[in-house]
Design an enzyme around this catalytic site. Structure first.
Site, PDB file in Angstrom:
ATOM      1  CG  HIS A  72     -40.954 -20.943  -7.767  1.00 43.24           C
ATOM      2  ND1 HIS A  72     -40.802 -20.660  -6.425  1.00 43.24           N
ATOM      3  CD2 HIS A  72     -42.287 -21.125  -7.962  1.00 43.24           C
ATOM      4  CE1 HIS A  72     -41.988 -20.685  -5.838  1.00 43.24           C
ATOM      5  NE2 HIS A  72     -42.902 -20.975  -6.747  1.00 43.24           N
ATOM      6  CE1 TYR A 201     -33.722 -19.581  -1.529  1.00 45.68           C
ATOM      7  CE2 TYR A 201     -32.584 -20.565   0.333  1.00 45.68           C
ATOM      8  CZ  TYR A 201     -33.229 -20.696  -0.877  1.00 45.68           C
ATOM      9  OH  TYR A 201     -33.380 -21.946  -1.446  1.00 45.68           O
ATOM     10  N   PRO A 293     -28.790 -27.333   3.913  1.00 49.82           N
ATOM     11  CG  PRO A 293     -30.678 -27.198   5.271  1.00 49.82           C
ATOM     12  CD  PRO A 293     -29.220 -27.481   5.311  1.00 49.82           C
ATOM     13  CE  LYS A 297     -27.327 -26.773  -6.350  1.00 51.31           C
ATOM     14  NZ  LYS A 297     -28.697 -26.387  -6.690  1.00 51.31           N
ATOM     15  CE1 TYR A 385     -31.747 -21.877  -4.354  1.00 49.60           C
ATOM     16  CE2 TYR A 385     -33.216 -22.150  -6.240  1.00 49.60           C
ATOM     17  CZ  TYR A 385     -33.009 -22.125  -4.873  1.00 49.60           C
ATOM     18  OH  TYR A 385     -34.061 -22.366  -4.023  1.00 49.60           O
TER      19      TYR A 385
END
Ligand code: RFL
Ligand code: PHB
Length: 394
Positions: A72, A201, A293, A297, A385
């Protein structure tokens, strides 16, 4: 029985450490409280940073991941019913993340270990660690009604948040930093195609949501829920109805629902133990730290801890140098605190905080607007990220 390194815990950190040590010719035995089937039944992480992908390749356990994992190059942030894409690939100069479940990572590492005939003791009861403040530590456990002892040079505590290793350290020798968030994540796994190509998200007035996936035909969704909620209160229908309310119109149209394969609630906390080394015992992965979460990570930090630990042990055995062992804690903690900071920041940006008079939602809107208007801010999100480089803090 004698070995060089006794590893407690056969989650991703213990298994990966075992593989890295084996590659360097260092003997290790892994002791795991549960059965392999139980460990594989836990549904957890879904996103691997490039650093974790590289580590699986390094130990020769990456081939299925490259066949079945999904690369992704971006994530979506859904605010006020509108999606905003963070182009991870463009903002980081070509970096991506890999969608490949922790279950599969664990399965591949277990298979690789079995193929090499390396020792793992499953269903080891009452594991206890001894003498880690001396030069001759040992580990005892019970199996099939007998007590066994393993003499070793080092103990690696890869036994997760509820493990025995951290709990065995005298309280005066350890500092624990903790923040518990006033909500949890209710997760649902289903054999339905994901609602979108990339992860979404969601920041909604009804609370956070996350649309994640395991493959083109398997989805993983999460909803922010009060800490008091019990999983039995949430029927599949109630879950899908609530997710629909948190999604945008396109999401509501495209969402395919189906029976859950698994449903569970996880509390959210930030937690760090300092130091991570106690004489001849080291903590790695969730045994030493927990992240909420949101930043994806936890598994990745577990992987980098054990990479650093394997390097330290290789230095000890091959180069006869203590330097790596002495620097282990500091090296890991520099990376851990940066991932903790990012996970806390992303959690704060995306969730509804109870009883705050609405001020957090205002901070969140301003923060999002800033991230969308400032490429520097968006790059900061993307860089964290996808994961900071392994040598970022060296
Ligand atoms: P684990 O996986 O907890 O493994 C520890 C192992 O030790 C065993 N054990 C013992 N063995 C012997 N004797 C004892 N006394 C023992 N006590 C415990 C346990 O049975 C277990 O098998 O820790 P490890 O290896 O450090 O791995 C850490 C990761 O599992 C964890 O950080 C991630 O799952 C966190 N996480 C995520 N991380 C990511 O990088 N990306 C994600 O997308 C992501 N999503 C998540 C997550 C964690 C979640 N939950 C449920 C906490 C999503 C969720 C919902
Ligand atoms: C998951 O797929 O389980 C997942 C993905 C991203 C996160 C957390 C969990 O931030």
């Amino acid at each position: 029985m004698r070995t060089q390194v006794a590893i407690i815990g056969a989650g991703p950190s213990g298994l990966l450490l075992g593989a890295l040590l084996h590659k360097a010719g260092i003997d290790a035995v892994i002791l795991e409280r549960q059965s392999a089937e139980y460990v594989l039944g836990r549904i957890r992480a879904g996103i691997l940073e490039q650093v974790a992908v590289d580590l699986l390749d390094e130990v020769g356990a990456g081939s299925r991941m490259h066949q079945e994992g999904l690369v992704h190059g971006g994530i979506e942030l859904l605010f006020d019913g509108k999606r905003h894409r963070i182009d991870l690939n463009h903002l980081t100069g070509g970096k991506n993340v890999m969608v490949y479940g922790q279950t599969e990572v664990t399965r591949d590492l277990i298979e690789a270990r079995r193929a090499l005939g390396l020792p793992t003791v499953y269903e080891a009861r009452n594991v206890a660690v001894h003498g880690f403040d001396t030069t001759h530590p040992s580990v005892t456990y019970e199996k099939d009604g007998k007590t066994h002892e393993i003499q070793c040079d080092f103990i690696a505590g890869c036994d997760g948040f509820h493990g025995v290793c951290r709990a065995s350290v005298p309280r005066g020798a350890i500092t624990e930093y903790e923040k518990v968030y006033p909500f949890g994540w209710l997760g649902l796994l289903s054999d339905t195609p994901p609602v979108a190509d990339e992860l979404i998200y969601i920041n909604s007035p009804r609370g956070f949501g996350l649309c994640s996936q395991r493959s083109k035909t398997r989805s993983r969704y999460y909803l922010q829920v009060p800490l008091t909620d019990k999983v039995e209160q949430w029927s599949d229908e109630a879950f899908w109805a609530e997710l629909r309310l948190r999604l945008d119109e396109e999401g509501r149209e495209k969402l395919v629902t189906g029976p859950s394969l698994e449903k569970s609630i996880a509390p959210l906390r930030s937690f760090v133990t300092e130091p991570l080394r106690f004489g001849r015992m080291f903590l790695a992965g969730d045994a030493g730290h927990i992240v909420p979460p949101t930043g994806a990570k936890g598994l990745n930090l577990a992987a980098t801890d054990v990479k650093y630990l394997s390097q330290a042990l290789i230095e000890y055995y091959v180069e006869k140098s203590q330097a790596g062992i002495d620097g282990y804690s500091q090296r890991c903690l520099a990376r851990i605190w940066k991932a903790e900071r990012f996970s806390w920041w992303f959690t704060s940006l995306m969730h509804r905080f109870p009883d705050d008079g609405g001020i957090n939602a205002k901070f969140q809107s301003a923060e999002l607007d800033y991230v969308l208007r400032s490429e520097a801010a968006a790059r900061t999100v993307a860089e964290n990220y996808v994961g900071l480089p392994l040598d970022f803090n060296d």
